[in-house]
Enzyme design. Structure first.
Site, PDB file in Angstrom:
ATOM      1  N   TYR A   1       2.336   5.421   7.165  1.00 59.15           N
ATOM      2  CA  TYR A   1       2.954   6.725   6.938  1.00 59.15           C
ATOM      3  C   TYR A   1       2.393   7.286   5.634  1.00 59.15           C
ATOM      4  CZ  TYR A   1       6.647  10.222   6.085  1.00 59.15           C
ATOM      5  OH  TYR A   1       7.343  11.381   5.837  1.00 59.15           O
TER       6      TYR A   1
ATOM      7  N   ASP B   1      -3.474   4.953  -0.232  1.00 60.53           N
ATOM      8  CA  ASP B   1      -2.140   5.520  -0.423  1.00 60.53           C
ATOM      9  C   ASP B   1      -1.271   4.424  -1.041  1.00 60.53           C
ATOM     10  OD1 ASP B   1       0.424   6.436  -0.309  1.00 60.53           O
ATOM     11  OD2 ASP B   1       0.278   7.255   1.720  1.00 60.53           O
TER      12      ASP B   1
ATOM     13  N   LYS C   1       6.816   7.663  -5.782  1.00 60.11           N
ATOM     14  CA  LYS C   1       7.949   6.749  -5.947  1.00 60.11           C
ATOM     15  C   LYS C   1       8.125   6.240  -7.385  1.00 60.11           C
ATOM     16  CE  LYS C   1       8.018   5.580  -1.053  1.00 60.11           C
ATOM     17  NZ  LYS C   1       9.204   6.010  -0.347  1.00 60.11           N
TER      18      LYS C   1
HETATM   19  N1  PMP Z   1       2.920   7.580   1.484  1.00 56.56           N
HETATM   20  C1  PMP Z   1       3.617   6.455   1.636  1.00 56.56           C
HETATM   21  C2  PMP Z   1       2.888   5.155   1.717  1.00 56.56           C
HETATM   22  C3  PMP Z   1       5.009   6.490   1.710  1.00 56.56           C
HETATM   23  O1  PMP Z   1       5.696   5.348   1.881  1.00 56.56           O
HETATM   24  C4  PMP Z   1       5.672   7.744   1.605  1.00 56.56           C
HETATM   25  C5  PMP Z   1       7.192   7.861   1.676  1.00 56.56           C
HETATM   26  N2  PMP Z   1       7.899   6.778   2.043  1.00 56.56           N
HETATM   27  C6  PMP Z   1       4.894   8.886   1.442  1.00 56.56           C
HETATM   28  C7  PMP Z   1       3.528   8.769   1.380  1.00 56.56           C
HETATM   29  C8  PMP Z   1       5.550  10.229   1.317  1.00 56.56           C
HETATM   30  O2  PMP Z   1       6.215  10.314   0.110  1.00 56.56           O
HETATM   31  P1  PMP Z   1       7.424  11.361  -0.099  1.00 56.56           P
HETATM   32  O3  PMP Z   1       8.557  10.904   0.756  1.00 56.56           O
HETATM   33  O4  PMP Z   1       7.682  11.304  -1.576  1.00 56.56           O
HETATM   34  O5  PMP Z   1       6.919  12.706   0.329  1.00 56.56           O
END
Ligand code: PMP
Length: 424
Positions: free
Chosen positions: A128, A223, A251
């Site tokens: 994701y 990511d 995060k």
């Molecule tokens: N990349 C990863 C690996 C994530 O786990 C997440 C959210 N869990 C995101 C991107 C998106 O981040 P956000 O919810 O702050 O938009």
């Protein structure tokens, strides 16, 4: 509010029932509006590595707010923050602050397309990368849990420019890069898959990604929104020794406030406006409150080797959960990297989305509710990671182990006791 929640993963749709409303939290604990106390392994879905309401973070927010909440002009605090990021992530030669992980990944992909002049991207099944159009294909997290891995509303033309292959499948990547490598702008990956449970990379996976992208002129986009400052101070790229072209963070770096960062090679990042022609902007990007919370968090993390402590707590929890499953004869596979963990209700090994989906999600739902009743807060989905913070104690983990035994004992055993395999 749609579904009663402001982010779909917070709903209890996958496990049944209604979410508990949170009223306050401190350290490893969260309390609901009825006053019930929980040992929390959600950690706001990853950011709270120092636990809830860490005093230094709360103080930084309070002090900074007195001087104004946003100026729309650069601040010294952003420079301090950028230095803290770069010390931990030397591959991020130039960076840009944004407001979420979604924005970081979306902007990084636009940059990769702008830099290479190519349109296609490659992502891995079950990973994701936020909710931008081009990454809602075979997406993990909420889309996976709620049965919409390919979201409606994404133009067909966009979806066809995203190619997906299984995580940990070097052969599939080799074949794809051989066939279409010259069209591919970027390969984006969570170095430890954390949105279909927790799946560590096999030893040859990340090195193959690096080699194959370099060979075809595609960019390697890590990511590290979850793994950054989580699996090691320098993230998965330090832990596994992999040098990406672009990194996304989120995060933890915001200390529990909304924040994302993307950054990487200088020659690529200079393509971003105002230096270059790839446009990306944000009214509240780098706002002082969020940056102050981030600086307080990153300075604390730099202060001593927390990652040893987190590894020890993680190993203790892994042992407790594995033993509880073994003793009760429930087939389970505990995957863990440092302080990220997931207990899959399947014999395992779990090494990709397909094997994660062999997990018995009905059993997970029963386990989840049995744990919640005993004051242990896990994610309301089999396909998410749990997070340990520096505020958790050995006693918290031991209590969680006892609760897991009680929870698993209460579940019906549908298969004879079998040999369980572990993957790491
Ligand atoms: N990349 C990863 C690996 C994530 O786990 C997440 C959210 N869990 C995101 C991107 C998106 O981040 P956000 O919810 O702050 O938009």
């Amino acid at each position: 509010m749609v579904g009663g929640v402001n982010s779909p993963v917070r709903s209890f749709k996958a496990v049944g029932g209604h979410p508990r409303f949170a009223s306050r939290a401190k350290g490893s604990r969260v309390w609901d509006v009825d006053g019930k106390e929980y040992i929390d392994y959600l950690g706001s879905w990853g950011p709270l590595i120092l636990g809830h309401a860490a005093p230094q973070v709360v103080a930084a927010i309070r002090e900074t707010a007195k001087r104004g909440t946003s100026y729309g002009a650069p601040t010294e605090l952003e420079i301090r923050f950028a230095r803290l990021i770069q010390e931990a992530f030397p591959s991020m030669e130039l960076i840009r602050l944004v407001n979420s992980g979604t924005e970081a990944a979306m902007s990084a992909l636009r940059l990769a397309r702008g830099f290479t002049g190519r349109d296609f991207i490659v992502k891995f099944e079950g990973c994701y990368h936020g909710h931008a159009d081009s990454v809602l294909t075979k997406a993990g997290s909420g889309p996976l849990t709620l049965g919409v891995p390919n979201s409606a509303g994404v133009p067909a033309a966009t979806a066809t420019q995203t190619l997906t292959i299984p995580f940990n499948d070097v052969g599939a990547l080799e074949a794809l890069m051989k066939a279409r490598g010259q069209e591919i702008a970027a390969v984006i990956v969570e170095p430890v898959a954390g949105n279909c449970g927790v799946i560590p990379p096999e030893p040859d996976f990340l090195p193959a990604l690096r080699q194959l992208t370099t060979r075809s002129g595609a960019l390697l986009l890590l990511d590290e929104v979850i793994t950054g400052f989580r699996v090691a101070h320098g993230g998965a790229q330090a832990l596994y020794g992999i040098q990406p072209d672009i990194t996304c963070l989120g995060k933890i770096i915001g200390g529990g406030l909304p924040m994302g960062v993307y950054g990487g090679r200088r020659d690529i990042m200079t393509q971003v406006a105002p230096l270059g022609s790839v446009y990306q902007a944000g009214t509240l990007s780098g706002n002082p409150i969020t940056v102050a919370a981030g600086v307080a968090t990153l300075e604390t993390l730099k202060g001593r080797d927390w990652y040893n402590q987190l590894e020890n707590l993680g190993a203790q929890l892994e042992g407790e959960l594995s033993n509880a499953a073994e003793e009760t004869g429930i087939p389970a596979t505990v995957n863990r990297v440092g302080s990220m963990f997931c207990c899959f209700f399947t014999e395992g090994p779990v090494r990709d989305l397909a094997s994660a989906q062999r997990s018995d999600t009905k059993r997970y739902a029963q386990y989840f509710h049995a744990m919640l009743e005993q004051g242990i807060n896990l994610s309301p989905s089999q396909f998410e990671a749990g997070f340990i913070s520096t505020a958790h104690t050995q006693d918290d983990i031991a209590r969680t182990g006892l609760a897991a035994r009680t929870a698993l004992k209460s579940l019906p055993v549908s298969r004879p006791k079998g040999r369980r395999k572990k993957t790491r």
